[in-house]
Design an enzyme around this catalytic site. Structure first.
Site, PDB file in Angstrom:
ATOM      1  N   LYS A 548      41.962  34.411  25.933  1.00 53.74           N
ATOM      2  CA  LYS A 548      41.011  34.118  26.993  1.00 53.74           C
ATOM      3  C   LYS A 548      41.592  33.111  27.986  1.00 53.74           C
ATOM      4  O   LYS A 548      42.396  32.257  27.627  1.00 53.74           O
ATOM      5  CB  LYS A 548      39.705  33.563  26.408  1.00 53.74           C
ATOM      6  CG  LYS A 548      38.941  34.556  25.544  1.00 53.74           C
ATOM      7  CD  LYS A 548      37.661  33.941  25.005  1.00 53.74           C
ATOM      8  CE  LYS A 548      36.869  34.949  24.162  1.00 53.74           C
ATOM      9  NZ  LYS A 548      35.627  34.355  23.614  1.00 53.74           N
ATOM     10  N   ASP A 663      54.987  45.012  35.271  1.00 53.26           N
ATOM     11  CA  ASP A 663      53.538  45.176  35.143  1.00 53.26           C
ATOM     12  C   ASP A 663      52.855  44.849  36.468  1.00 53.26           C
ATOM     13  O   ASP A 663      51.901  44.049  36.512  1.00 53.26           O
ATOM     14  CB  ASP A 663      53.003  44.299  34.012  1.00 53.26           C
ATOM     15  CG  ASP A 663      51.620  44.742  33.539  1.00 53.26           C
ATOM     16  OD1 ASP A 663      51.235  45.888  33.836  1.00 53.26           O
ATOM     17  OD2 ASP A 663      50.936  43.949  32.866  1.00 53.26           O
TER      18      ASP A 663
END
Length: 874
Positions: A548, A663
Site C-alpha cells: 500500500k 512497465d
C-alpha cells in the site's frame, strides 16, 4: 576384486596415506592452546615430486608418485624445474609438477562428508618439453566447475594458489583435469582437507535485498580475498587452519583516513559457548584493526573504504571480523557497515552483541551479483549518526571475500560440468534456479498465460481496476540527495541490535551530506508510523503488488508518499532491490524522486516525493476509487506526454548504460501540483543491451495491453519495447479509455488494436475523447497520431527512438498552439473553420464496420479544430 586389478581398497588406501603422512591437524592459536582441529580427511600431495616435502608450518606433502593410486591418467608425466635458480625464490612445493595430456582424475576417499578445503597450487616454471605457461585446461569436481579454460600467468608472476571451500556429500571426491585440445594441464600441489562444520553457517545477511539468506551449505565457495586489517601478513603457520592473510594496505582508497590499532593477542577473548572460536580467525587477526584516523572531530562525515576487484556476474559471501579493541567502556562505539553502497548493518554496537570489550565477533553478508557494479566490491565503515553518546569511530579487524557458485554450479563461467551452457545469470537472485520442464514450448506457455489473464479479467473486472489504479510505482533516487542516514538509539537493554528505533526530529536538513552512496534518508519505523497516522487505511492513496501507498506528513509539513512493502510479496522484494541498486544515480526533472527508505523490523518501506495530482490515468477517465481529478485539455495532455517522453529518453540515453523501463503505462506517469509529468515505477527495469548486444534476453514482465508483442514472442527486450508501450499510452491519452477493457466486445478489448483499426480506415476521430470536442487542431492531431502509429510497429527496428517520438510530440504541441492563436484572433475566426464530426454509437456495427453516415473530410492545412461528439467503446 577383478582379476588383474592390483589397486588396494579405497578405505585401506586412506588409512595408509593418513598414518604415513604424520600429524595432519590444524594449528591451534598460541593464545588458545586448548583449541585444536584434527581433520578427518587430510590429503596433501606434492605433484610430480620425487620425495615428500615438509613446509615450515609442519605440514608434510607426500610425493605424488608415492600416492599414484589416487590418480587415474593415461600417461605418467612428471616434470621438475630444470633451472634451479629460476625457482630459488619459491617454495620447494612448486618446483615439480604433474602434467596431463588427456583428461585425468584424482579420486579421494571421504571419511567425513561436509565442507572441505581444496587448494590447487600452480607454478608454470620453464621446461624444455612442456609449455606450462601456454597450458589451457579445465578443473572440475563431481559437481562443480572450479576452473574453465584456465591459464596460469608467467612464472615471473610467482606461484598461483586457487583456494576453495566445497560441500562434499558422498564418500568419494574427484578432481578432474581436462586439457584443451592441443594443450596440456598441470598442477604442482593439491590439498584436500576437512573444514570444521561450524566454519560456514548455512545462513547469512543478504544486503540485496535486505534480509536473511539461507542455503549457503549448497554453494561452492572460492576465496577471493582474506585480509588482516591493520596488521602484518599471517602465514599458514600462524593460522589455526593453515590459511594465509594479507595486509589490507593496498586496498584502502584513502589510507590517510585510517590508523592502525592493536593489542596483544592475549587480550583477545572468545565468547564462551559461542559460535566464534580461533578456528573462525586466529587471535592475531582480531588483535589488530583499522580505525578512523580523524575520529575525534565533532561531526565526522567520512567512511573508511576498501575497494576489491572481483569477477562480475557472481554473488559473494563477505565475512567481516570485528573486535572492539579501542573502547574503554561498553556502548561507546556505534558505526554503520555498507557493501557497494547498500546498508549491511545500521548502528552496529559490538559491546551489546558480545557483552564485553575485545571480544571476537564476525558477521556474514551475501552480496548479490546484481549489486556488484564495475567488477568491484566496496566495503565501507562510517560512524552512525543520531547518537548523542559514544565515540564517533568505526573499526574492522579482518575481511574475507568468497565467490559463490552460480546457476551452472560453476565458479568460472556459465558452463556446467557436462559442458552445457546454462544461459545468462539472473543477477537479481543468488538462489539456485530450478530446471524448467523439458518439452514445454514457448508458444504453449504464452497461450496459457494469455488465456489465464483474459479469464481473470472477465471474472474480476473490479479487482483488475483496483490493481491498476495508482498502482505500484517504485521511483529513482536522486544522487544529489544524501547517503543512508542511519539512526540508532543509545545503548541499553531496549536497544535494537540491527537497526535504530529512535524518532528523528529533523526533516530534510538531517540528511547525511555525503553523496557517495546517494541512497536518501533513513527513516525509522516510528517516524513513518507518526507521519501516516500509524498507517491508517484512510491515508491509503494507492495499492500495488509491492504493498500500500500512504500519504504521510512530517512535522515540518512536508508531504510524503510512503510505500510499505507486503512481506509476503516476492514481487515487492525484487522491485525494492531493483529500485535501490539499479537506479540510485538517476536524476531528471521528469523522474520522480525517492526521498528515503526504512528497513527496520523486517519492514521494507520506500518514501517518495508526494505527487499531489496522482497518475495521468486519473486525469483521463477517473479512477476506481472515484477520486475527482480535473480532466486535462488537449494542450495539457500534449505537455504531459512530452514530459514523460523526456523522462524515458533520458533513461534510454542519459545514464552510463541505458535503462529499459519495462512497465510504461498511464498509472506510472505521475503529475505534481503544476501538472509536470514524472515517470515512476522502476521495479521491473533492466539495463539496456551493451554496444555489442542487440537485446537483453529475459523473462517477459510488464502490464498486459502495454506489452511489446515482439518482446512477448521472443523474450528479447530492447529500448523499443518501451517505445511500443508509450505508443499505447499516446492512444490512451487521445481516446480516454483503458489499454485493456475486458467488459467491451472482443474486438474493442485491446486499445492498441482497436485504435489502429480505425486509423487504417482514416476514421480515428470517431473514437476520440468527447471532452476534447472543438479543441484539437487537425494538423496537431495528424502529427500526434503519426507518432503513436509508428510506436506500435510490430517489429522493434521499425519503431522510432524515444528521441524521435519526443520531437514529433513537441511539433504537435507547436501546431496546436498555432491553431489556438488563430482561434483566439477575432479577425481569423470563421465558422467554416470549425468542423463538426457527427456520428452516434449506432452508426458502427459490432464488427467495427460503418452502418451509415460518414465523416466530414478535414483539410490538414486548415486551422480547423476537430470536434468529436460521441466516442465508441468507452
Amino acid at each position: 576384486m577383478p582379476r588383474g586389478d592390483h589397486r588396494l581398497p579405497a578405505a585401506l588406501l586412506f588409512l595408509l596415506f593418513f598414518f604415513s603422512s604424520g600429524a595432519f591437524h590444524a594449528h591451534a592459536d598460541s593464545s588458545s592452546p586448548s583449541v585444536k582441529f584434527t581433520p578427518a580427511d587430510n590429503y596433501l600431495l606434492d605433484c610430480g615430486g620425487a620425495r615428500s616435502t615438509t613446509l615450515d608450518d609442519g605440514r608434510t606433502f607426500r610425493s605424488d608418485p608415492q600416492s599414484s593410486s589416487f590418480l587415474s591418467t593415461s600417461e605418467d608425466i612428471l616434470v621438475t624445474a630444470t633451472n634451479a635458480s629460476s625457482a630459488s625464490n619459491v617454495s620447494a612445493l612448486v618446483i615439480s609438477a604433474r602434467v596431463f595430456s588427456e583428461e585425468s582424475t584424482y579420486s579421494f576417499f571421504i571419511a567425513n562428508p561436509g565442507r572441505h578445503w581444496v587448494r590447487l597450487h600452480f607454478y608454470p616454471f620453464p621446461h624444455p618439453t612442456y609449455n606450462l605457461t601456454g597450458a589451457v585446461f579445465t578443473v572440475t569436481t563431481d559437481t562443480f566447475v572450479l576452473l574453465r579454460d584456465f591459464s596460469v600467468p608467467t612464472a615471473a608472476a610467482g606461484p598461483v594458489l586457487k583456494e576453495y571451500l566445497l560441500p562434499i556429500d558422498g564418500d568419494r571426491a574427484s578432481l578432474i583435469f581436462t586439457p584443451k585440445k592441443n594443450s596440456v594441464a598441470f598442477v604442482n600441489a593439491i590439498e584436500l582437507v576437512s573444514a570444521p562444520d561450524t566454519l560456514v553457517p548455512d545462513t547469512a545477511t543478504s544486503v540485496s535485498p535486505q534480509g536473511d539468506f539461507a542455503g549457503l551449505s549448497a554453494y561452492a565457495l572460492e576465496v577471493s580475498y582474506r585480509l588482516n586489517m591493520g596488521g602484518d601478513a599471517v602465514t599458514p603457520k600462524g593460522d589455526t587452519l593453515g590459511r594465509a592473510w594479507q595486509p589490507d594496505d593496498g586496498f584502502l582508497t584513502l589510507p590517510g583516513a585510517t590508523r592502525n590499532v592493536s593489542v596483544p593477542t592475549r587480550d583477545v577473548k572468545f565468547p564462551d559457548g559461542g559460535g566464534v572460536t580461533p578456528l573462525i580467525a586466529p587471535s592475531v587477526v582480531y588483535s589488530t584493526a583499522e580505525a578512523m584516523a580523524d575520529a575525534n572531530v565533532t561531526d565526522p562525515n567520512f567512511n573508511i573504504t576498501w575497494q576489491l576487484n572481483v569477477e562480475p556476474a557472481f554473488s559473494y559471501l563477505v565475512r567481516m571480523h570485528f573486535c572492539d579493541i579501542i573502547s574503554h567502556q561498553l556502548n561507546q562505539l556505534y558505526f554503520n557497515v555498507y557493501l557497494n553502497g547498500l546498508i549491511g548493518v545500521s548502528g552496529l554496537d559490538l559491546s551489546t552483541l558480545t557483552s564485553g570489550l575485545a571480544v571476537a565477533y564476525y558477521k556474514d553478508f551475501v552480496l548479490n551479483a546484481s549489486a556488484v557494479a564495475n567488477s568491484t566490491i566496496r566495503v565501507q565503515l562510517g560512524p552512525a549518526t543520531g547518537s548523542n553518546d559514544g565515540t564517533p569511530n568505526a573499526i574492522l579487524n579482518g575481511l574475507e571475500v568468497m565467490k559463490m557458485s552460480n546457476v551452472a554450479d560453476s565458479l568460472d563461467g556459465l558452463f556446467s560440468i557436462d559442458g552445457s551452457y546454462r544461459g545468462e545469470p539472473d543477477s537479481g537472485s543468488v538462489a539456485r534456479k530450478v530446471v524448467s520442464a523439458i518439452g514445454l514450448s514457448m508458444g504453449a506457455l504464452a497461450m496459457g498465460l494469455l488465456l489465464l489473464m483474459v479469464y481473470r479479467w472477465r471474472r474480476r473486472p473490479d479487482d483488475w481496476e483496483k490493481r491498476n489504479s495508482f498502482s505500484s510505482w517504485l521511483l529513482p533516487i536522486h544522487a544529489s540527495h544524501s547517503t543512508f542516514c542511519s539512526s540508532s538509539t543509545k545503548g541499553g537493554s531496549n536497544r535494537r541490535q540491527r537497526f535504530g528505533s529512535h524518532k528523528s526530529k529533523s526533516g530534510y536538513s538531517s540528511f547525511f551530506a555525503s553523496g557517495a552512496l546517494g541512497l536518501g534518508r533513513y527513516f525509522t519505523f516510528a517516524e513513518l508510523q507518526e507521519a501516516t497516522g500509524n498507517f491508517d487505511d484512510k491515508a491509503v492513496i494507492g495499492v500495488g503488488g509491492f504493498g500500500k501507498v500512504y500519504l504521510g506528513e512530517l512535522e515540518d509539513g512536508t508531504k510524503l508518499a510512503v510505500k510499505r512493502g507486503n512481506p509476503s510479496s516476492e514481487q515487492g522484494i525484487n522491485e525494492f532491490q531493483t529500485e535501490i541498486q539499479m537506479l540510485s544515480k538517476l536524476r531528471h526533472r521528469h523522474l520522480v524522486s525517492l526521498i528515503g527508505y526504512c528497513d527496520e523490523n523486517s519492514e521494507m518501506i520506500l518514501v517518495y516525493e508526494y505527487m499531489s495530482n496522482g497518475p495521468l490515468r486519473d486525469h483521463l477517465y477517473g479512477n476506481s476509487a472515484g477520486t475527482a481529478h480535473p480532466l486535462l485539455s488537449w494542450k495539457q495532455r500534449l505537455e504531459v506526454c512530452i514530459g514523460a517522453a523526456r523522462g524515458l529518453h533520458y533513461l534510454h540515453t542519459g545514464a552510463a548504460q541505458g535503462i529499459i523501463h519495462r512497465d510504461v503505462k498511464t498509472t506510472n506517469i505521475l503529475l505534481d501540483e503544476q501538472l509536470v509529468a514524472k515517470v515512476a515505477d522502476f521495479g521491473l527495469s533492466k539495463a539496456a543491451p551493451s554496444m555489442e548486444q542487440t537485446h537483453v534476453s529475459t523473462a517477459v514482465k510488464g502490464s498486459f495491453g502495454y506489452l511489446d508483442p515482439e518482446y512477448f514472442r521472443r523474450q528479447q527486450l530492447t529500448e523499443k519495447s518501451d517505445v511500443y508501450s508509450f505508443g499505447v499510452v499516446l492512444f490512451e491519452v487521445l481516446c480516454a479509455r483503458p489499454a485493456i477493457n475486458p467488459a467491451l466486445p472482443r474486438e474493442q478489448v485491446n486499445l492498441a488494436e482497436w485504435a489502429m483499426q480505425w486509423h487504417r480506415k482514416n476514421q480515428l476521430e470517431k473514437i476520440l475523447d468527447p471532452h476534447l470536442a472543438g479543441t484539437i487542431s487537425p494538423t496537431s492531431l495528424t502529427k500526434y497520431v503519426e507518432a503513436a502509429e509508428k510506436c506500435l510497429a510490430d517489429c522493434g527496428v521499425d519503431r522510432p527512438s524515444m528521441g524521435d517520438v519526443l520531437w514529433n510530440l513537441e511539433y504537435a504541441l507547436q501546431l496546436q498552439e498555432a491553431a489556438m492563436g488563430q482561434a483566439d484572433d477575432p479577425t481569423l475566426q470563421n465558422s467554416s473553420k470549425h468542423i463538426a464530426l457527427e456520428y452516434s454509437l449506432s452508426s458502427i456495427d459490432e464488427a467495427g464496420g460503418e452502418a451509415g453516415g460518414g465523416a466530414v473530410a478535414v483539410n490538414e492545412d486548415s486551422g480547423a479544430i476537430v470536434t468529436p461528439h460521441t466516442v465508441q467503446g468507452r
